[in-house]
Design an enzyme around this catalytic site. Structure first.
Site, PDB file in Angstrom:
ATOM      1  N   LYS A 203       0.527  -1.141  -0.079  1.00 24.59           N
ATOM      2  CA  LYS A 203       0.248  -0.095   0.108  1.00 24.59           C
ATOM      3  C   LYS A 203       0.898   1.014  -0.044  1.00 24.59           C
ATOM      4  O   LYS A 203       1.691   1.414   0.739  1.00 24.59           O
ATOM      5  CB  LYS A 203      -0.816   0.144   1.227  1.00 24.59           C
ATOM      6  CG  LYS A 203      -1.781   1.214   1.395  1.00 24.59           C
ATOM      7  CD  LYS A 203      -3.120   1.078   2.278  1.00 24.59           C
ATOM      8  CE  LYS A 203      -3.617   2.495   2.526  1.00 24.59           C
ATOM      9  NZ  LYS A 203      -4.752   2.205   3.623  1.00 24.59           N
ATOM     10  N   ARG A 213     -10.908   9.978   1.901  1.00 29.21           N
ATOM     11  CA  ARG A 213     -10.832  10.651   3.363  1.00 29.21           C
ATOM     12  C   ARG A 213     -11.873  11.727   3.422  1.00 29.21           C
ATOM     13  O   ARG A 213     -12.411  11.765   4.623  1.00 29.21           O
ATOM     14  CB  ARG A 213      -9.268  11.208   3.426  1.00 29.21           C
ATOM     15  CG  ARG A 213      -8.123  10.151   3.360  1.00 29.21           C
ATOM     16  CD  ARG A 213      -6.875  10.743   3.510  1.00 29.21           C
ATOM     17  NE  ARG A 213      -5.942   9.734   3.355  1.00 29.21           N
ATOM     18  CZ  ARG A 213      -4.536   9.899   2.976  1.00 29.21           C
ATOM     19  NH1 ARG A 213      -4.122  11.192   2.996  1.00 29.21           N
ATOM     20  NH2 ARG A 213      -3.832   8.814   2.923  1.00 29.21           N
ATOM     21  N   LYS A 227       0.931  10.086   5.534  1.00 27.17           N
ATOM     22  CA  LYS A 227       1.106   8.718   6.099  1.00 27.17           C
ATOM     23  C   LYS A 227       2.448   8.103   5.755  1.00 27.17           C
ATOM     24  O   LYS A 227       2.436   6.994   5.607  1.00 27.17           O
ATOM     25  CB  LYS A 227      -0.207   7.850   5.795  1.00 27.17           C
ATOM     26  CG  LYS A 227      -1.384   8.372   6.143  1.00 27.17           C
ATOM     27  CD  LYS A 227      -2.687   7.405   6.013  1.00 27.17           C
ATOM     28  CE  LYS A 227      -3.788   7.938   6.856  1.00 27.17           C
ATOM     29  NZ  LYS A 227      -5.036   7.028   6.320  1.00 27.17           N
ATOM     30  N   GLU A 243       7.335  -6.782   1.542  1.00 26.55           N
ATOM     31  CA  GLU A 243       6.108  -6.665   2.179  1.00 26.55           C
ATOM     32  C   GLU A 243       5.226  -7.902   1.977  1.00 26.55           C
ATOM     33  O   GLU A 243       4.719  -8.435   2.821  1.00 26.55           O
ATOM     34  CB  GLU A 243       5.432  -5.455   1.811  1.00 26.55           C
ATOM     35  CG  GLU A 243       5.847  -4.201   2.601  1.00 26.55           C
ATOM     36  CD  GLU A 243       5.407  -3.704   3.566  1.00 26.55           C
ATOM     37  OE1 GLU A 243       4.852  -4.768   4.463  1.00 26.55           O
ATOM     38  OE2 GLU A 243       5.813  -2.874   4.380  1.00 26.55           O
ATOM     39  N   LYS A 258      -2.088  -1.584  -3.839  1.00 25.49           N
ATOM     40  CA  LYS A 258      -3.103  -0.205  -3.828  1.00 25.49           C
ATOM     41  C   LYS A 258      -1.986   0.882  -3.626  1.00 25.49           C
ATOM     42  O   LYS A 258      -1.375   1.172  -3.058  1.00 25.49           O
ATOM     43  CB  LYS A 258      -3.851  -0.360  -2.429  1.00 25.49           C
ATOM     44  CG  LYS A 258      -4.887   0.868  -2.326  1.00 25.49           C
ATOM     45  CD  LYS A 258      -5.358   0.746  -0.856  1.00 25.49           C
ATOM     46  CE  LYS A 258      -6.280   2.040  -0.662  1.00 25.49           C
ATOM     47  NZ  LYS A 258      -6.594   2.045   0.894  1.00 25.49           N
ATOM     48  N   SER A 284     -10.445   5.526  -4.802  1.00 27.36           N
ATOM     49  CA  SER A 284     -11.333   6.735  -4.958  1.00 27.36           C
ATOM     50  C   SER A 284     -10.830   7.671  -6.042  1.00 27.36           C
ATOM     51  O   SER A 284     -11.693   8.098  -6.629  1.00 27.36           O
ATOM     52  CB  SER A 284     -11.497   7.279  -3.519  1.00 27.36           C
ATOM     53  OG  SER A 284     -10.342   7.839  -2.908  1.00 27.36           O
ATOM     54  N   TYR A 323     -15.113   0.939  -6.993  1.00 28.88           N
ATOM     55  CA  TYR A 323     -16.491   1.848  -6.733  1.00 28.88           C
ATOM     56  C   TYR A 323     -17.470   1.616  -7.996  1.00 28.88           C
ATOM     57  O   TYR A 323     -18.624   1.819  -7.837  1.00 28.88           O
ATOM     58  CB  TYR A 323     -16.068   3.341  -6.438  1.00 28.88           C
ATOM     59  CG  TYR A 323     -15.393   3.462  -5.162  1.00 28.88           C
ATOM     60  CD1 TYR A 323     -16.057   3.034  -4.016  1.00 28.88           C
ATOM     61  CD2 TYR A 323     -13.979   3.608  -5.324  1.00 28.88           C
ATOM     62  CE1 TYR A 323     -15.220   3.279  -2.767  1.00 28.88           C
ATOM     63  CE2 TYR A 323     -13.146   3.644  -4.255  1.00 28.88           C
ATOM     64  CZ  TYR A 323     -13.691   3.391  -3.049  1.00 28.88           C
ATOM     65  OH  TYR A 323     -13.026   3.702  -2.012  1.00 28.88           O
TER      66      TYR A 323
HETATM   67  C1  PBG Z   1      -7.596   3.597   5.551  1.00 23.22           C
HETATM   68  C2  PBG Z   1      -7.998   3.081   3.931  1.00 23.22           C
HETATM   69  C3  PBG Z   1      -7.800   4.130   2.972  1.00 23.22           C
HETATM   70  C4  PBG Z   1      -7.988   3.551   1.835  1.00 23.22           C
HETATM   71  C5  PBG Z   1      -8.723   2.453   2.200  1.00 23.22           C
HETATM   72  N1  PBG Z   1      -8.343   2.250   3.634  1.00 23.22           N
HETATM   73  C6  PBG Z   1      -7.152   5.384   3.193  1.00 23.22           C
HETATM   74  C7  PBG Z   1      -5.531   5.729   3.621  1.00 23.22           C
HETATM   75  O1  PBG Z   1      -5.162   4.915   3.972  1.00 23.22           O
HETATM   76  O2  PBG Z   1      -5.779   6.967   3.699  1.00 23.22           O
HETATM   77  C8  PBG Z   1      -8.129   4.205   0.339  1.00 23.22           C
HETATM   78  C9  PBG Z   1      -9.251   3.843  -0.397  1.00 23.22           C
HETATM   79  C10 PBG Z   1      -9.708   4.691  -1.564  1.00 23.22           C
HETATM   80  O3  PBG Z   1      -8.883   5.789  -1.743  1.00 23.22           O
HETATM   81  O4  PBG Z   1     -10.507   4.215  -2.048  1.00 23.22           O
HETATM   82  N2  PBG Z   1      -6.436   2.843   6.263  1.00 23.22           N
END
Ligand code: PBG
Length: 336
Positions: A203, A213, A227, A243, A258, A284, A323
């Site tokens: 990730k 968010r 993050k 990982e 991701k 998203s 989505y």
């Molecule tokens: C939370 C999480 C996130 C997403 C899935 N789980 C956001 C992040 O890590 O800030 C993102 C999914 C998306 O953008 O559609 N840990």
């Protein structure tokens, strides 16, 4: 025939196989099916729907609407949904205690979905603290640092309350070290051997999560703080393999990459290297880009979305969180 050519020109005609639709179908190496789709949905504590400005067409769903969505998913043949809670700001605290409350929103939603659909639909829950923390981080913060080991203890308790609510797959998305092994141990000790772990293994610290968010209401909480101390740098590839190797060794049943489209190289390397169930999250920001261009008439929505999903399959993904899942399932059914 050009003068320079000797014999038949050209010797190989690549276009022969492309000429008719039946032939293109016959030689297709990759296919997208409804079986490949996981549908992420946002939920809130109420009824009806709430629009999310940065995700046009994706609403937060209340209890009545999530039950309808779950039965729609079953009717369409979508194998699983992933439930993301938009927790009320008043319930967010520094220690994210609401994450381990067995009566929290996501647990009640999982119970409602399971009452509606039983074992016909897989239910996935994120394991991470960001929907519950006042600072918007996925872990606990001590002296400005997101602390690893203490966070993992909370994540284990979070996974157990979700499993007890009926969740089929827990999906740790927090990127703390050692959490997969710890969560597996905690689930087993709680008698939840059959709950799967889908690890968000690779990730990245990505700007494509912005609309998510907004959807869970963590953007405002996360002011200024990124993050990057726990999610991977977009410059890395070998680190993603490391990982994944760790998460598999710790007991992950499946792994995820991701975001999606900017990281197809990672999807490909993970699948080639490990040959395990590999998922990819069309996040998203990817949804927002495609749907914004389509609503401006700059892209054909159906064709560009289907192409983006086929690209994940070609890269090696076994399934995609998107989505667009319900819409795509409808299109695929029309093509049958
Ligand atoms: C939370 C999480 C996130 C997403 C899935 N789980 C956001 C992040 O890590 O800030 C993102 C999914 C998306 O953008 O559609 N840990």
């Amino acid at each position: 025939m050009p003068e320079f050519a000797r014999g038949a020109f050209p010797a190989t005609r690549m276009r022969r196989l492309r000429r008719f639709e039946w032939s293109r179908r016959l030689v297709a190496e990759s296919r997208l099916a409804v079986d490949d789709l996981i549908w992420p949905v946002f939920v809130f504590d109420g009824s009806g729907r709430e629009a999310i400005e940065s995700l046009p067409g994706v609403d937060r769903l209340g209890f009545d609407e999530i039950c309808r969505a779950a039965s729609t998913a079953c009717e369409l043949g979508i194998p699983a949904i992933a439930v993301f809670p938009a927790t009320a700001q008043a319930l967010k605290t520094d220690d994210a205690a609401e994450a381990v409350n067995p009566k929290n929103l996501v647990c009640r939603m999982v119970e409602a979905i399971k009452r509606e659909t039983g074992d016909s639909l897989g239910v996935i829950c994120d394991v991470a603290l960001d929907p519950y923390s006042s600072h918007g981080h996925d872990g606990l913060v001590r002296n400005g640092d997101v602390v690893n080991d203490e966070t993992v203890e909370v994540l284990c308790r979070q996974a157990i309350v979700q499993a007890e609510a009926g969740c089929d797959i827990v999906a740790p998305s927090d990127m703390m070290d050692g959490r997969i092994g710890a969560i597996r141990g905690a689930l087993d000790a709680a008698g939840k051997h059959d709950v799967q772990i889908m690890s968000y293994a690779a990730k990245y610290a990505s700007s494509f999560y912005g609309p998510f968010r907004d959807a869970v209401g963590s953007a405002a909480n996360l002011v200024g703080a990124g993050k990057k101390s726990y999610q991977q740098s977009p410059a890395q590839t070998d680190e993603a393999l490391h990982e994944v190797a760790l998460d598999l060794a710790e007991g992950a049943d499946s792994v995820m990459v991701k975001p999606g489209m900017p990281y197809l190289d990672i999807v490909h390397r993970v699948k080639q290297t490990f040959a395990v169930p590999t998922f990819v999250y069309q996040v998203s920001g990817e949804y927002a880009m495609l749907s914004a261009a389509a609503s401006n008439g700059w892209l054909d929505r159906r064709q560009s979305v289907l192409e983006s999903l086929l690209a994940f399959k070609r890269a090696g993904a076994d399934g995609v969180l998107t989505y667009f899942a319900a819409e795509v399932a409808t299109w695929l059914a029309e093509n049958q």
